[in-house]
Enzyme design. Structure first.
Site, mmCIF file in Angstrom:
data_model
loop_
_atom_site.group_PDB
_atom_site.id
_atom_site.type_symbol
_atom_site.label_atom_id
_atom_site.label_comp_id
_atom_site.label_asym_id
_atom_site.label_seq_id
_atom_site.Cartn_x
_atom_site.Cartn_y
_atom_site.Cartn_z
ATOM 1 N N SER A 86 0.831 -1.217 0.000
ATOM 2 C CA SER A 86 0.000 0.000 0.000
ATOM 3 C C SER A 86 0.863 1.265 0.000
ATOM 4 O O SER A 86 2.009 1.244 0.446
ATOM 5 C CB SER A 86 -0.900 0.026 1.240
ATOM 6 O OG SER A 86 -1.664 -1.140 1.324
HETATM 7 N N1 SAM Z 1 -0.469 -4.716 4.114
HETATM 8 C C1 SAM Z 1 0.278 -5.026 2.931
HETATM 9 C C2 SAM Z 1 1.657 -4.412 2.899
HETATM 10 O O1 SAM Z 1 2.018 -3.704 3.824
HETATM 11 O O2 SAM Z 1 2.382 -4.695 1.944
HETATM 12 C C3 SAM Z 1 -0.479 -4.708 1.663
HETATM 13 C C4 SAM Z 1 -1.595 -5.605 1.466
HETATM 14 S S1 SAM Z 1 -2.227 -5.731 -0.154
HETATM 15 C C5 SAM Z 1 -2.948 -4.179 -0.459
HETATM 16 C C6 SAM Z 1 -3.631 -6.786 0.208
HETATM 17 C C7 SAM Z 1 -3.249 -8.196 0.570
HETATM 18 O O3 SAM Z 1 -4.415 -8.882 1.032
HETATM 19 C C8 SAM Z 1 -2.712 -9.023 -0.603
HETATM 20 O O4 SAM Z 1 -1.453 -9.521 -0.307
HETATM 21 C C9 SAM Z 1 -3.737 -10.145 -0.747
HETATM 22 O O5 SAM Z 1 -3.184 -11.383 -1.187
HETATM 23 C C10 SAM Z 1 -4.272 -10.225 0.659
HETATM 24 N N2 SAM Z 1 -5.565 -10.915 0.801
HETATM 25 C C11 SAM Z 1 -6.659 -10.859 0.019
HETATM 26 N N3 SAM Z 1 -7.640 -11.651 0.516
HETATM 27 C C12 SAM Z 1 -7.134 -12.204 1.655
HETATM 28 C C13 SAM Z 1 -7.651 -13.105 2.629
HETATM 29 N N4 SAM Z 1 -8.893 -13.611 2.564
HETATM 30 N N5 SAM Z 1 -6.865 -13.453 3.665
HETATM 31 C C14 SAM Z 1 -5.605 -12.963 3.777
HETATM 32 N N6 SAM Z 1 -5.047 -12.119 2.883
HETATM 33 C C15 SAM Z 1 -5.808 -11.734 1.837
#
Ligand code: SAM
Length: 212
Positions: free
Chosen positions: A59
């Site tokens: 993000s």
């Molecule tokens: N917080 C992260 C960082 O600091 O890099 C960025 C996160 S990114 C915007 C969103 C993440 O949510 C992705 O890696 C995606 O694979 C994950 N995601 C989506 N659905 C999910 C789920 N049901 N459980 C866990 N992770 C999930």
């Protein structure tokens, strides 16, 4: 320009978003370049989301700052993050909770769970545990959580996350398909839950049992 110099410029620019000093200081201590793939090192300290593979992103720093600010994180807290991605946001929260606190961060994609774990280890964070699973169901093992940070957009606030939030707890979660709102969920001392929309945001979708 050295990484630290670039970091200072970035964090100073975030001051104008009204972010509290505690969050800015925490972000100043986290080396974002250690959470960014090799191909994007040059842009590690720009205020933008960056690709981390598997169609996912780390993000933008201002978004991490806003979410940490809304969560009102204090030392010693136990926090659940849904969506580890690169591990950067977990690292910022780890700085805010300190050694007595703990971050449990859940990532759905095995390669990214491994990436986050590797980055957090490289940066020296010991108070973060990465779990590979569907975080839309929360993480029952360590509930309740004083704070929950969801970094992907859900169709609605998943019931298990509300249940796993402690009394007097706060959750920040993007909700919606297409047009998303960042929603702040609060549970009072009696367990009553209230919802407040912060404003429009853009996140990747939460994929899972209580997601899309
Ligand atoms: N917080 C992260 C960082 O600091 O890099 C960025 C996160 S990114 C915007 C969103 C993440 O949510 C992705 O890696 C995606 O694979 C994950 N995601 C989506 N659905 C999910 C789920 N049901 N459980 C866990 N992770 C999930």
């Amino acid at each position: 320009m050295e990484c630290e110099e670039k970091r200072k410029i970035l964090i100073n620019s975030l001051k104008y978003n009204g972010i509290c000093d505690k969050v800015l200081d925490a972000m100043m201590r986290v080396p974002r370049h250690l959470f960014v793939p090799d191909d994007y090192q040059e842009t590690a300290y720009m205020d933008m989301p960056l690709p981390i593979g598997h169609n996912q992103t780390i993000s933008a720093p201002h978004m991490v700052a806003i979410m940490c600010d809304l969560l009102e994180i204090s030392e010693g807290m136990k926090i659940l993050e849904v969506g580890s991605g690169s591990g950067y946001n977990a690292a910022v929260m780890a700085e805010l909770v300190g050694e007595k606190g703990h971050i449990y961060t859940v990532e759905r994609i095995p390669e990214l769970a491994h990436f986050a774990e590797k980055n957090l280890k490289k940066a020296g964070y010991r108070n973060v545990t990465v779990v590979q699973d569907d975080g839309s169901c929360g993480l029952e093992e360590h509930e309740p959580y004083e704070r929950i940070s969801v970094t992907s957009a859900a169709p609605e606030v998943p019931r298990p996350l509300i249940d796993q939030l402690s009394t007097e707890g706060i959750m920040a979660i993007p909700v919606g398909n297409g047009e998303q709102q960042l929603v702040v969920v609060r549970k009072d001392s009696k367990g009553n839950v209230s919802y407040e929309a912060w404003g429009g945001v853009i996140f990747v979708p939460l994929i899972g049992k209580y997601g899309y």
